[in-house]
Design a protein around this motif. Structure first.
Motif, short mmCIF file in Angstrom:
data_model
loop_
_atom_site.label_atom_id
_atom_site.label_comp_id
_atom_site.label_asym_id
_atom_site.label_seq_id
_atom_site.Cartn_x
_atom_site.Cartn_y
_atom_site.Cartn_z
N GLU A 1 0.83 -1.20 0.00
CA GLU A 1 0.00 0.00 0.00
C GLU A 1 0.88 1.27 0.00
O GLU A 1 0.61 2.22 -0.74
N ALA A 2 1.92 1.26 0.82
CA ALA A 2 2.81 2.44 0.91
C ALA A 2 3.49 2.70 -0.44
O ALA A 2 3.62 3.85 -0.87
N LEU A 3 3.92 1.63 -1.10
CA LEU A 3 4.59 1.80 -2.40
C LEU A 3 3.61 2.32 -3.45
O LEU A 3 3.95 3.21 -4.24
N VAL A 4 2.40 1.74 -3.44
CA VAL A 4 1.40 2.19 -4.42
C VAL A 4 1.13 3.69 -4.23
O VAL A 4 1.12 4.45 -5.21
N ASP A 5 0.98 4.12 -2.99
CA ASP A 5 0.73 5.55 -2.73
C ASP A 5 1.87 6.40 -3.26
O ASP A 5 1.65 7.44 -3.88
N LYS B 1 9.48 -3.64 6.97
CA LYS B 1 8.90 -2.69 7.93
C LYS B 1 9.60 -1.33 7.85
O LYS B 1 8.98 -0.28 7.90
N LEU B 2 10.93 -1.40 7.72
CA LEU B 2 11.71 -0.16 7.62
C LEU B 2 11.34 0.61 6.34
O LEU B 2 11.25 1.84 6.36
N ALA B 3 11.13 -0.13 5.26
CA ALA B 3 10.79 0.53 3.99
C ALA B 3 9.49 1.34 4.14
O ALA B 3 9.38 2.44 3.60
N VAL B 4 8.54 0.79 4.87
CA VAL B 4 7.28 1.52 5.10
C VAL B 4 7.56 2.82 5.87
O VAL B 4 7.06 3.89 5.53
N GLU B 5 8.42 2.71 6.90
CA GLU B 5 8.76 3.90 7.70
C GLU B 5 9.49 4.94 6.86
O GLU B 5 9.28 6.14 7.01
N ILE B 6 10.35 4.48 5.96
CA ILE B 6 11.08 5.41 5.09
C ILE B 6 10.08 6.21 4.25
O ILE B 6 10.17 7.43 4.13
#
Ligand SMILES: Cc1ncc(COP(=O)(O)O)c(C=O)c1O
Length: 320
Positions: free
Chosen positions: A44-48, A225-230
């Motif tokens: 979801e974070a990447l799509v956004d 998890k870190l990638a989402v935080e980034i």
């Protein structure tokens, strides 16, 4: 002191508090389990992020996948076993390394004046790799050049490793071209090279082919998890890019003063042609300044101000 300007890494380091925050949140069971990649929250974070930066609302979860760095993506795509890998030197050196390692047939078509794509007859079974911006020259290929490749039966891989330095993307073209595959990485703008995180964007029909050769547990759950935080904190990283760009401009002007013309860069490095590039690389290394001699030129990563100054002083010393 040394200046490590040979890997196009981010000179500012990764914010350790972000790393520790995510580590604190990991529980023992989550660490112990295999985790399907990407996790739903990462997808979801990447799509956004892709939608926002590419004005591409048609991108959905089934248009992306994740890999250990962009290099992992390149290997994954080569695992589709194209009949021929097509490369346009000067280009990213690892395309050769992987194609040779995987015993794929490859052919090279040099860029015209080191900048423009030559005309090439592309057919079914071809896989083209093109970094945009290009590595090592740092320049952007024109849309019509990319379109010329796409209007063929070949799979066209546009490697956007330096996307955040140019904000130029082929994402819009994905809607129309099922043969387009886009690669990105967190290694450059997001100071994450040592942790290995990359992603692929492609049409769902292409993605289906890619997913058949990918191990669905190919990523560390911690890194995901870190990638989402980034992505949540991306402004912190993107702010630093301005500093890199200012330094790039300064270095470019300083090089001009000593008679060196650099290629127009939209990345975190500069490239210039020079006589005896391998010798220049060696002599810089003797002064603890590490750069890359590639295709008759020198590629130097934009570092911190003091590192760039060290490079300039060493280069001037050598050219005197
Ligand atoms: C054009 C290009 N593609 C891919 C990569 C590999 O990046 P990663 O660290 O994500 O494997 C690089 C790194 O220098 C690069 O320049």
């Amino acid at each position: 002191m040394e200046a490590r300007l040979n890997f196009n890494e981010n000179p500012f380091g990764f914010p350790k508090e972000l790393f520790l925050k995510v580590a604190q949140e990991m529980d023992g069971d989550y660490i112990a389990r295999y985790t399907e990649a990407p996790t739903p929250e990462l997808r979801e974070a990447l799509v956004d992020y892709i939608r926002e930066t590419g004005r591409a609302n048609f991108i959905d979860g089934d248009w992306i996948t994740v890999t250990p760095g962009a290099d992992g993506a390149i290997q994954l795509l080569m695992d589709l076993r194209p009949k021929r890998v097509v490369l346009f030197p000067p280009t990213y050196f690892y395309y050769y390394t992987f194609a040779e390692g995987m015993q794929l047939h490859y052919e090279e078509f040099p860029l015209i004046d080191d900048m423009k794509l030559p005309e090439v007859d592309l057919g079914e079974g071809d896989m083209v790799f093109i970094p945009n911006p290009n590595n090592p020259t740092g320049h952007i290929f024109k849309d019509e050049e990319i379109l010329r490749l796409l209007n063929s039966p070949a799979i066209v891989v546009v490697d956007e490793a330096y996307f955040e330095f140019s904000w130029n993307t082929a994402v819009q073209l994905l809607k129309e071209y099922e043969n387009l595959v886009i690669l990105r990485t967190f290694s450059k703008a997001f100071a994450f090279a040592g942790q290995r995180f990359g992603y692929i964007i492609a049409n769902p029909s292409m993605m289906e082919r890619i997913e058949k050769v990918r191990d669905e547990y190919n990523m560390s759950s911690f890194i995901m998890k870190l990638a989402v935080e980034i992505l949540k904190n991306r402004e912190v990283f993107l702010g630093k890019i301005k500093e890199i760009e200012m330094e790039r401009k300064r270095l470019e002007e300083e090089l001009k003063k000593i008679g060196i013309e650099v290629f127009p860069s939209q990345t975190n490095f500069l490239y210039f042609k020079i006589k005896n590039a391998p010798e220049v690389q060696k002599r810089l290394a003797e002064r603890k300044v590490y750069v890359r001699a590639l295709w008759g030129g020198i590629r130097v990563t934009i570092g911190k101000r003091e590192e760039n100054d060290m490079f300039l002083a060493a280069l001037k010393g050598i050219l005197e």
